[in-house]
Design a protein around this motif. Sequence first.
Motif, mmCIF file in Angstrom:
data_model
loop_
_atom_site.group_PDB
_atom_site.id
_atom_site.type_symbol
_atom_site.label_atom_id
_atom_site.label_comp_id
_atom_site.label_asym_id
_atom_site.label_seq_id
_atom_site.Cartn_x
_atom_site.Cartn_y
_atom_site.Cartn_z
ATOM 1 N N GLY A 148 53.608 -22.477 33.615
ATOM 2 C CA GLY A 148 52.269 -22.151 33.118
ATOM 3 C C GLY A 148 51.278 -21.729 34.166
ATOM 4 O O GLY A 148 50.076 -21.637 33.878
ATOM 5 N N LEU A 185 58.196 -13.929 30.262
ATOM 6 C CA LEU A 185 56.984 -14.683 29.909
ATOM 7 C C LEU A 185 56.101 -13.894 28.944
ATOM 8 O O LEU A 185 55.541 -14.452 27.989
ATOM 9 C CB LEU A 185 56.199 -15.036 31.173
ATOM 10 N N LEU A 186 55.990 -12.592 29.169
ATOM 11 C CA LEU A 186 55.188 -11.760 28.271
ATOM 12 C C LEU A 186 55.827 -11.659 26.887
ATOM 13 O O LEU A 186 55.126 -11.695 25.867
ATOM 14 C CB LEU A 186 55.015 -10.360 28.865
ATOM 15 N N LYS A 189 55.174 -14.810 24.971
ATOM 16 C CA LYS A 189 53.781 -14.879 24.515
ATOM 17 C C LYS A 189 53.409 -13.722 23.599
ATOM 18 O O LYS A 189 52.254 -13.625 23.158
ATOM 19 C CB LYS A 189 52.846 -14.894 25.733
ATOM 20 N N LYS A 190 54.395 -12.841 23.333
ATOM 21 C CA LYS A 190 54.193 -11.676 22.461
ATOM 22 C C LYS A 190 53.064 -10.767 22.967
ATOM 23 O O LYS A 190 52.248 -10.270 22.187
ATOM 24 C CB LYS A 190 53.933 -12.115 21.020
ATOM 25 N N LYS A 191 53.051 -10.589 24.277
ATOM 26 C CA LYS A 191 52.053 -9.709 24.888
ATOM 27 C C LYS A 191 52.758 -8.463 25.437
ATOM 28 O O LYS A 191 52.737 -8.180 26.624
ATOM 29 C CB LYS A 191 51.301 -10.445 26.007
ATOM 30 N N ARG A 388 61.946 -25.396 25.580
ATOM 31 C CA ARG A 388 60.965 -25.531 26.672
ATOM 32 C C ARG A 388 61.513 -26.333 27.846
ATOM 33 O O ARG A 388 60.746 -26.759 28.713
ATOM 34 C CB ARG A 388 59.692 -26.191 26.143
#
Length: 466
Positions: A148, A185-186, A189-191, A388
């Motif tokens: 994080g 990671l993107l 996070k659906k970015k 996780r």
Amino acid sequence: MTGKKHVSVVALVPVLLFAGLWLFGETGIYNDSEQYIAMHIHREPLYPFFLWVLRSVLGEAHYLEAVRLLQNLLAAFSVIWLTGRIGRHFSLKAWIELPVCLLLLAPHVITPLFAQTRLVLSNGVISEALTLPLFYLFTAECLDRMFGGGYRSSFRALFYAVSLSLTRGQMMTAILLWAILEAVLLLLKKKWKRMAGVLLCVALAFGGRGLLVKSYNLAFNGHFINNTFGNVGLLANVLYAADWEDAERIEDDLAREYFDLSWALIEEQQANYRYAPEGFLNRAAHLEQFHDTLKFKLIEENWRARHDREGFQDYIPENVEQDRIAGILIRDLLPAVAGRWLYDYLALSAYGLIRSVAVVHPLLNWYALAVYVFVAGLAVYTFRKNRRSGAAWFAMFSLLSILANVYATSMIIMCLSRYMIYGLPLFYISALLLVWENVRDRRVDVHSRHILHGLQGKRSELSELS
């Protein structure tokens, strides 16, 4: 490290080890050392520049002692720093944080004890003295990012990745590891729209690296060019896989003449796949035996003798010409030898995978396969149980870093143990964390069931009373 009292005890181990290596050891001068000191065009710039700065400040007589001191300080700091990050993110107690620290020290102990050169990494005038600590710092920032950490961690990781690529060419894979981590990671996070930013950073990293290398060579070698010898290294493995008849594909007359020069010695030295014993790993051993002979004697020295006769005065244009001729030969020969070259590449990679977790030996080869299957299987099991899981993510990162290093190194050179040391500590730390996390979670589950069973018993008693 983790803010607990055991911090000083764990940190004391690397401090004592590297203090001892500095106080009682001596500066190691190895085969490659002179090229780093001379800032040779073959070598990536960061380590030679590091040596040049200290030499300029302290003078020729004293700078190597300062090099040794700083390398040992950096090695100790990187081990302490990464141990602390792992301990903090996984909430480790002293009894498990200590083996993590010892595993990070393993390359510094294994290499002088088992490598043929008896190489002491932190005392040697060798690029691994910077590369391994930088890789630990890179890993620490990637770990922060997994748990994080914000964009500061991301950019620090990218900075270390570029620094690694400027220290050893094979470590350009660190930039790709950074990109894969950011992309995952993107996606989680659906970015997706920010993926363009990752691609831009990768392009800037490789472009900036190229500019820095060329600027360094302009400043210290008088030529605005990349490092040389990459094509020659690749050509060595192509020639190993070639047949005499393949030369018919060479269209350039001058390149054909250089091929003929090398081929005469290849036959004399039996430095070709046709002379290898049967067997996949035997082929790798045979190629490793002759790779340096092909590269340095049958190509570089042999071609240099002709260049000298042709009047080359400056070694840099001579090296540029060698790479140019090698590039032509690779272009013309590789389509004909692609199958054999791929077989050799996979064989070299198999040796690299073994050396990333063990040493090459008939019994330990099977051990390496078993431990890869065990760790990969346990990571998948843990990930399916808990998406996780920090240990599962760290295991995937360590496996990916091994694969990237092995398959990048096998492309140009052989996978010697000192080239494979980066993934070994991370791999075994990830195995330790996976086992520890599963045991801990099982204990928590058992404890929770006991509590639940006790509550159910109390409810039954209350029901009977009512």
